[in-house]
Design an enzyme around this catalytic site. Structure first.
Site, PDB file in Angstrom:
ATOM      1  N   ASN A 136     -36.557  41.143  47.949  1.00  0.00           N
ATOM      2  CA  ASN A 136     -38.000  41.379  47.856  1.00  0.00           C
ATOM      3  C   ASN A 136     -38.439  42.401  48.912  1.00  0.00           C
ATOM      4  O   ASN A 136     -38.419  42.110  50.103  1.00  0.00           O
ATOM      5  CB  ASN A 136     -38.717  40.034  48.067  1.00  0.00           C
ATOM      6  CG  ASN A 136     -40.231  40.145  47.961  1.00  0.00           C
ATOM      7  OD1 ASN A 136     -40.793  41.233  47.950  1.00  0.00           O
ATOM      8  ND2 ASN A 136     -40.891  39.004  47.906  1.00  0.00           N
ATOM      9  N   HIS A 189     -42.910  42.779  39.841  1.00  0.00           N
ATOM     10  CA  HIS A 189     -42.549  42.683  41.259  1.00  0.00           C
ATOM     11  C   HIS A 189     -41.232  41.918  41.366  1.00  0.00           C
ATOM     12  O   HIS A 189     -41.029  40.913  40.696  1.00  0.00           O
ATOM     13  CB  HIS A 189     -43.656  41.954  42.022  1.00  0.00           C
ATOM     14  CG  HIS A 189     -43.294  41.628  43.434  1.00  0.00           C
ATOM     15  ND1 HIS A 189     -42.743  42.553  44.284  1.00  0.00           N
ATOM     16  CD2 HIS A 189     -43.390  40.472  44.144  1.00  0.00           C
ATOM     17  CE1 HIS A 189     -42.518  41.978  45.455  1.00  0.00           C
ATOM     18  NE2 HIS A 189     -42.900  40.721  45.391  1.00  0.00           N
ATOM     19  N   CYS A 242     -47.470  42.240  48.462  1.00  0.00           N
ATOM     20  CA  CYS A 242     -46.596  42.700  47.373  1.00  0.00           C
ATOM     21  C   CYS A 242     -47.349  43.385  46.241  1.00  0.00           C
ATOM     22  O   CYS A 242     -46.757  44.089  45.431  1.00  0.00           O
ATOM     23  CB  CYS A 242     -45.791  41.536  46.817  1.00  0.00           C
ATOM     24  SG  CYS A 242     -44.835  40.693  48.076  1.00  0.00           S
TER      25      CYS A 242
HETATM   26  N1  ACO Z   1     -29.906  28.173  51.439  1.00  0.00           N
HETATM   27  C1  ACO Z   1     -29.667  26.876  51.166  1.00  0.00           C
HETATM   28  N2  ACO Z   1     -30.654  25.976  51.022  1.00  0.00           N
HETATM   29  C2  ACO Z   1     -31.919  26.420  51.188  1.00  0.00           C
HETATM   30  C3  ACO Z   1     -32.219  27.758  51.502  1.00  0.00           C
HETATM   31  C4  ACO Z   1     -31.145  28.642  51.646  1.00  0.00           C
HETATM   32  N3  ACO Z   1     -31.307  29.949  51.926  1.00  0.00           N
HETATM   33  N4  ACO Z   1     -33.561  27.879  51.609  1.00  0.00           N
HETATM   34  C5  ACO Z   1     -34.096  26.668  51.369  1.00  0.00           C
HETATM   35  N5  ACO Z   1     -33.115  25.793  51.118  1.00  0.00           N
HETATM   36  C6  ACO Z   1     -33.220  24.357  50.822  1.00  0.00           C
HETATM   37  C7  ACO Z   1     -34.518  23.761  51.305  1.00  0.00           C
HETATM   38  O1  ACO Z   1     -34.427  23.384  52.654  1.00  0.00           O
HETATM   39  C8  ACO Z   1     -34.649  22.556  50.377  1.00  0.00           C
HETATM   40  O2  ACO Z   1     -33.843  21.518  50.885  1.00  0.00           O
HETATM   41  P1  ACO Z   1     -34.334  19.966  50.822  1.00  0.00           P
HETATM   42  O3  ACO Z   1     -34.490  19.689  49.334  1.00  0.00           O
HETATM   43  O4  ACO Z   1     -33.221  19.244  51.475  1.00  0.00           O
HETATM   44  O5  ACO Z   1     -35.633  19.941  51.561  1.00  0.00           O
HETATM   45  C9  ACO Z   1     -34.035  23.029  49.075  1.00  0.00           C
HETATM   46  O6  ACO Z   1     -33.245  24.192  49.394  1.00  0.00           O
HETATM   47  C10 ACO Z   1     -35.069  23.400  48.014  1.00  0.00           C
HETATM   48  O7  ACO Z   1     -36.059  24.224  48.626  1.00  0.00           O
HETATM   49  P2  ACO Z   1     -37.259  24.835  47.787  1.00  0.00           P
HETATM   50  O8  ACO Z   1     -38.094  25.665  48.711  1.00  0.00           O
HETATM   51  O9  ACO Z   1     -37.926  23.764  47.012  1.00  0.00           O
HETATM   52  O10 ACO Z   1     -36.434  25.767  46.779  1.00  0.00           O
HETATM   53  P3  ACO Z   1     -36.964  26.599  45.571  1.00  0.00           P
HETATM   54  O11 ACO Z   1     -36.178  26.297  44.369  1.00  0.00           O
HETATM   55  O12 ACO Z   1     -38.449  26.564  45.460  1.00  0.00           O
HETATM   56  O13 ACO Z   1     -36.542  28.073  45.982  1.00  0.00           O
HETATM   57  C11 ACO Z   1     -37.575  30.029  46.900  1.00  0.00           C
HETATM   58  C12 ACO Z   1     -37.027  28.628  47.174  1.00  0.00           C
HETATM   59  C13 ACO Z   1     -36.423  30.891  46.451  1.00  0.00           C
HETATM   60  C14 ACO Z   1     -38.161  30.578  48.205  1.00  0.00           C
HETATM   61  C15 ACO Z   1     -38.641  29.990  45.810  1.00  0.00           C
HETATM   62  O14 ACO Z   1     -39.554  28.948  46.064  1.00  0.00           O
HETATM   63  C16 ACO Z   1     -39.399  31.278  45.667  1.00  0.00           C
HETATM   64  O15 ACO Z   1     -38.872  32.276  45.227  1.00  0.00           O
HETATM   65  N6  ACO Z   1     -40.716  31.286  45.967  1.00  0.00           N
HETATM   66  C17 ACO Z   1     -41.570  32.409  45.758  1.00  0.00           C
HETATM   67  C18 ACO Z   1     -41.323  33.540  46.700  1.00  0.00           C
HETATM   68  C19 ACO Z   1     -42.177  34.722  46.259  1.00  0.00           C
HETATM   69  O16 ACO Z   1     -42.317  35.009  45.104  1.00  0.00           O
HETATM   70  N7  ACO Z   1     -42.795  35.416  47.126  1.00  0.00           N
HETATM   71  C20 ACO Z   1     -43.634  36.506  46.613  1.00  0.00           C
HETATM   72  C21 ACO Z   1     -44.489  36.978  47.519  1.00  0.00           C
HETATM   73  S1  ACO Z   1     -43.654  37.542  48.983  1.00  0.00           S
HETATM   74  C22 ACO Z   1     -44.821  38.463  49.862  1.00  0.00           C
HETATM   75  O17 ACO Z   1     -45.942  38.586  49.502  1.00  0.00           O
HETATM   76  C23 ACO Z   1     -44.391  39.084  51.172  1.00  0.00           C
END
Ligand code: ACO
Length: 330
Positions: free
Chosen positions: A287, A257, A117
């Site tokens: 993204n 980003h 990214c």
């Molecule tokens: N729908 C419903 N529930 C979901 C989904 C979904 N699409 N995805 C995950 N969950 C659930 C998980 O299973 C988890 O359930 P559990 O508590 O029963 O285990 C719960 O939601 C919480 O999951 P987390 O992963 O802790 O959720 P979080 O609030 O961290 O959000 C997210 C997830 C959106 C992926 C976030 O962590 C994020 O944005 N991370 C950074 C991503 C990023 O910036 N990437 C940049 C680089 S990308 C690249 O370089 C290609």
């Protein structure tokens, strides 16, 4: 700190996005997810998904044609063509070479930059170096990503996050004091396994078993990546501003980003840039890895949000981990 004199400027921008819009409601039909969860956790409402036969190369060519037309550049004038991509058409040769062939940029050296990214800002720094060293006059930087081609559409934790698209810029020598005031790039390879595609290279080649496990697709430890993204983007914002001799209060437009609205808001708050000066389109595109920043810049210009002399801060974070930032006087 003394204000640096820009060496290069962005002469023009262009973008290309697939027509096919996939909404959160569409994902509700195939995955155990909801529009509410996706919007609250990420800020994403919809994304563009390119058809099977379209890759990063095609998208990059279309974005490049727009940028070149706006700069009045012919293909033969390009000295260096850099493609930032995490989703190359093939592992060999580079997608930049495919774009070169399609454009007919016969006088260019073409190569890919692999910084996920952060790739656009990395490539901008390479372009600046080539021009500063007197080895190039015109550099075409293309960021093209078919993220949905490396996303496991059966994994709700990643499927809803990504989209496809391409942005391109023509970089040339600075005129009238406009251009790149700072370019900061960093990485930390010790954290690679938090966001990667484990299989498909020569160390772990593809096997039937790996294919079934979908280990050739993106695997991400979302929560850990989130924390690193906020920390590293704060560092990147600081460093780009410091090196430009500016503070957050000098910023007219902040283009972070576009991965997650919560990361964007946290970074803007840290950099002391109010949200009305932050460009956001993650809601419409998700993204698109390295393509998010040049696409956002192109849209910001189109929407009249960039005036001559404006200070633009760009900050990115991605797999590697990599992070990067740049300050531009428009
Ligand atoms: N729908 C419903 N529930 C979901 C989904 C979904 N699409 N995805 C995950 N969950 C659930 C998980 O299973 C988890 O359930 P559990 O508590 O029963 O285990 C719960 O939601 C919480 O999951 P987390 O992963 O802790 O959720 P979080 O609030 O961290 O959000 C997210 C997830 C959106 C992926 C976030 O962590 C994020 O944005 N991370 C950074 C991503 C990023 O910036 N990437 C940049 C680089 S990308 C690249 O370089 C290609």
């Amino acid at each position: 700190m003394k204000r640096p004199k820009p060496i290069v400027e962005i002469a023009s921008t262009g973008r290309w996005l697939p027509d096919n819009v996939v909404t959160n409601q569409d994902f509700e039909k195939t995955l155990d997810t909801s529009d509410e969860w996706i919007r609250e956790r990420t800020g994403i409402r919809e994304r563009r998904i390119a058809p099977r036969e379209i890759g990063a190369g095609y998208m990059g060519v279309e974005a490049a044609k727009v940028a070149m037309c706006r700069a009045g550049i012919e293909p033969g004038e390009i000295d260096v063509l850099i493609c930032a991509t995490a989703t190359p058409d093939r592992l060999l040769p580079s997608t930049a070479c495919a774009i070169q062939a399609e454009l007919g940029a016969t006088n260019a050296a073409a190569f890919d930059v692999s910084a996920a990214c952060s790739g656009f800002i990395y490539a901008l720094g390479v372009a600046e170096g080539q021009i500063a060293a007197g080895r190039a006059e015109i550099v075409l930087v293309v960021s093209a990503e078919k993220m949905t081609g490396i996303t496991d559409m059966s994994d709700r934790s990643t499927a809803v996050l990504f989209g496809d698209g391409a942005g391109a810029v023509v970089v040339r020598k600075s005129t009238n004091g406009r251009g790149v005031l700072s370019n900061y790039i960093r990485s930390d390879g010790t954290l690679a396994e938090l966001l990667w595609r484990p299989v498909g290279g020569v160390v772990e080649p593809m096997t039937h078993e790996a294919l079934e496990r979908r280990d050739h697709m993106v695997k991400m430890a979302g929560r850990e990546v989130f924390k690193s993204a906020v920390k590293s983007m704060a560092d990147a914002a600081d460093q780009a501003l410091l090196r430009a001799g500016l503070t957050g209060e000098d910023v007219d437009l902040f283009i972070p980003h576009q991965a997650n609205i919560r990361i964007i808001e946290a970074t803007a708050k840290y950099a002391k840039v109010p949200m009305e000066k932050v460009f956001v389109n993650v809601d419409r595109y998700g993204n698109m890895s390295s393509a998010t920043i040049p696409i956002a810049l192109d849209e910001a210009i189109e929407q009249g949000r960039v005036r001559s002399g404006d200070i633009i801060l760009m900050v990115a974070f991605g797999a590697g981990f990599t992070w990067a930032s740049s300050v531009i006087r428009w």
